[in-house]
Design a protein around this motif. Structure first.
Motif, PDB file in Angstrom:
ATOM      1  N   UNK A  82      -7.186  -0.626  -4.386  1.00  0.00           N
ATOM      2  CA  UNK A  82      -7.645   0.049  -5.591  1.00  0.00           C
ATOM      3  C   UNK A  82      -8.579   1.202  -5.273  1.00  0.00           C
ATOM      4  N   UNK A  83      -9.470   0.981  -4.312  1.00  0.00           N
ATOM      5  CA  UNK A  83     -10.376   2.054  -3.893  1.00  0.00           C
ATOM      6  C   UNK A  83      -9.581   3.245  -3.360  1.00  0.00           C
ATOM      7  N   UNK A  84      -8.598   2.962  -2.487  1.00  0.00           N
ATOM      8  CA  UNK A  84      -7.806   4.043  -1.893  1.00  0.00           C
ATOM      9  C   UNK A  84      -7.030   4.806  -2.959  1.00  0.00           C
ATOM     10  N   UNK A  85      -6.480   4.084  -3.934  1.00  0.00           N
ATOM     11  CA  UNK A  85      -5.732   4.743  -5.014  1.00  0.00           C
ATOM     12  C   UNK A  85      -6.665   5.642  -5.826  1.00  0.00           C
ATOM     13  N   UNK A  86      -7.854   5.154  -6.118  1.00  0.00           N
ATOM     14  CA  UNK A  86      -8.807   5.954  -6.896  1.00  0.00           C
ATOM     15  C   UNK A  86      -9.184   7.229  -6.145  1.00  0.00           C
ATOM     16  N   UNK A  87      -9.402   7.120  -4.831  1.00  0.00           N
ATOM     17  CA  UNK A  87      -9.773   8.282  -4.030  1.00  0.00           C
ATOM     18  C   UNK A  87      -8.621   9.291  -3.967  1.00  0.00           C
ATOM     19  N   UNK A  88      -7.390   8.794  -3.790  1.00  0.00           N
ATOM     20  CA  UNK A  88      -6.230   9.678  -3.665  1.00  0.00           C
ATOM     21  C   UNK A  88      -5.839  10.334  -4.983  1.00  0.00           C
ATOM     22  N   UNK A  98       0.830  -1.202   0.000  1.00  0.00           N
ATOM     23  CA  UNK A  98       0.000   0.000   0.000  1.00  0.00           C
ATOM     24  C   UNK A  98       0.866   1.254   0.000  1.00  0.00           C
ATOM     25  N   UNK A  99       1.935   1.259   0.783  1.00  0.00           N
ATOM     26  CA  UNK A  99       2.823   2.421   0.832  1.00  0.00           C
ATOM     27  C   UNK A  99       3.378   2.727  -0.554  1.00  0.00           C
ATOM     28  N   UNK A 100       3.784   1.691  -1.286  1.00  0.00           N
ATOM     29  CA  UNK A 100       4.339   1.887  -2.629  1.00  0.00           C
ATOM     30  C   UNK A 100       3.259   2.291  -3.614  1.00  0.00           C
ATOM     31  N   UNK A 101       2.164   1.537  -3.627  1.00  0.00           N
ATOM     32  CA  UNK A 101       1.129   1.761  -4.639  1.00  0.00           C
ATOM     33  C   UNK A 101       0.431   3.099  -4.447  1.00  0.00           C
ATOM     34  N   UNK A 102       0.099   3.430  -3.209  1.00  0.00           N
ATOM     35  CA  UNK A 102      -0.620   4.670  -2.967  1.00  0.00           C
ATOM     36  C   UNK A 102       0.283   5.881  -3.095  1.00  0.00           C
ATOM     37  N   UNK A 103       1.592   5.671  -3.025  1.00  0.00           N
ATOM     38  CA  UNK A 103       2.529   6.762  -3.250  1.00  0.00           C
ATOM     39  C   UNK A 103       2.919   6.942  -4.700  1.00  0.00           C
TER      40      UNK A 103
END
Length: 409
Positions: free
Chosen positions: A127-133, A105-110
């Motif tokens: 995937x949801x968190x990435x879309x929101x960010x 998550x740290x890598x993907x969301x960053x």
């Protein structure tokens, strides 16, 4: 040819697509092919996976590499316990997979990107968190029917109990969902997913080994894949011991599994006198699988119908046929539909008696296997390619292929 890898700059974090999966890049199937398809469509791809996932002990080194034009991270993690006990499931979830997911998550969301592609419902909330960010488009690949995995001793079976709840939470954020078999398209649409695409697990064209004619007699069967319960290995061994009384054949088994389970299978083979028929050929890297099928006459794919959502049509069935060899497959609904429609092999119940009868039938067949093999290869070079299967996803995502900075501004 094996993929060449090189070290990459960890500060280069921009991408057009982030692919997130449990598997490492070399050992992945659908996620690796998806990443390559995105890259070949001109998109910059960051692949984020685990270094030590799975029940077979076949793992990859942790760290950053680059292969096939793709930046790859395999997160470091504790090796999972392989014996299928309840205690090991708890230990693996708590000590292996949850910490690894946080690192992923740290890598993907960053990594700002226009598209986030996750494989498996268990990673859908990333995937949801990435879309929101990052306001990215979200592709969710669901290889198994939600809530249906029942393999004893696996973390996936434990997650299946809450999988539908997780998917219900993720559903409003998913732009495109992809599945393997047609019944799962209807299953997800009935549960409110708007855009669902069937993407069969066919091989990429470049994966296919050069075609060769059938080898000399006797008939050689090839079984390729991870070796664990639910894939018919015990039944195959018992059936081979019975069938060898009525036919001349060999069965080459390629793959890796837990030492305790493979040891049990080898002991069973010896006890039943099947050692003259069965050859334990060891594990294979992905780029040698097609060649191994071509070294045989017929591939064998025997998933048992233990999971209520297992309709068949596995990647091994499609890889065998696309390589240019007919298949002896378990008589699951989607296997039956595909093999019958394309006249690409034989179907069998996965029972000792029925499988023994099928082995004898195939080993003594008067059908021209060379003609059958060429027919299968023609399918593999035209109608049965990952490029063709994944094209609808690429088309949907092309309009979002923009710079990461723009997506995160």
């Amino acid at each position: 040819m094996r993929n060449r890898t090189a070290q990459v700059d960890p500060n280069n974090r921009d991408a057009d697509v982030v692919v997130i999966t449990f598997d490492s890049y070399p050992l992945s199937t659908r996620s690796r092919k998806a990443a390559r398809a995105y890259a070949e469509a001109g998109m910059r791809v960051q692949f984020v996976g685990m270094s030590r996932a799975g029940r077979t002990g076949r793992w990859s080194p942790a760290g950053r590499t680059r292969a096939d034009g793709i930046d790859i991270l395999s997160v470091d993690m504790r090796a999972p316990d392989l014996e299928p006990t309840r205690l090991n499931i708890v230990r693996n979830v708590a000590l292996t997979y949850v910490p690894a997911i946080f690192r992923m998550a740290k890598e993907a969301l960053g990594t700002p990107a226009g598209v986030v592609h996750t494989t498996g419902s268990a990673l859908s909330l990333l995937g949801v968190a990435h879309k929101v960010l990052h306001r990215s488009k979200f592709v969710l690949d669901i290889p198994e029917r939600p809530g249906a995995v029942a393999a004893r001793g696996s973390a996936a079976a434990a997650f299946a109990r809450v999988e539908r709840i997780v998917l219900r939470a993720a559903r409003p954020f998913v732009d495109v969902a992809s599945v393997v078999v047609e019944p799962d398209v209807h299953h997800l649409r009935d549960r409110g997913f708007d855009d669902v695409v069937q993407v069969r697990n066919a091989p990429m064209k470049s994966w296919l080994a050069p075609y060769v004619d059938m080898p000399p007699s006797p008939v050689r069967f090839a079984v390729i894949g991870s070796i664990f319960e639910g894939r018919g290995y015990e039944t195959l061994i018992r059936a081979a011991a019975r069938a060898q009384k009525d036919a001349n054949f060999q069965i080459y088994i390629y793959g890796k599994g837990r030492d305790s389970f493979t040891g049990h299978l080898k002991n069973l083979s010896s006890e039943l006198g099947a050692d003259r028929t069965i050859v334990w050929a060891g594990s294979l890297p992905s780029d040698q699988v097609s060649r191994a099928y071509l070294d045989a006459h017929v591939g064998v794919v025997l998933y048992e119908s233990l999971d209520p959502g297992n309709d068949g049509l596995s990647n091994k069935l499609l890889e065998c046929i696309a390589s240019g060899r007919p298949v002896l497959a378990g008589d699951l609904p989607e296997n039956r539909k595909f093999v019958t429609q394309h006249q690409a092999g034989w179907l069998t119940d996965v029972s000792e008696e029925a499988l023994a009868h099928s082995i004898v039938e195939v080993a003594n067949t008067t059908i021209d296997l060379d003609v059958m093999g060429q027919h299968c290869r023609d399918l593999g070079e035209t109608a049965l390619t990952w490029e063709g299967e994944f094209a609808p996803i690429i088309e949907r995502m092309r309009s979002t292929n923009s710079a990461s900075a723009a997506n995160s501004s």
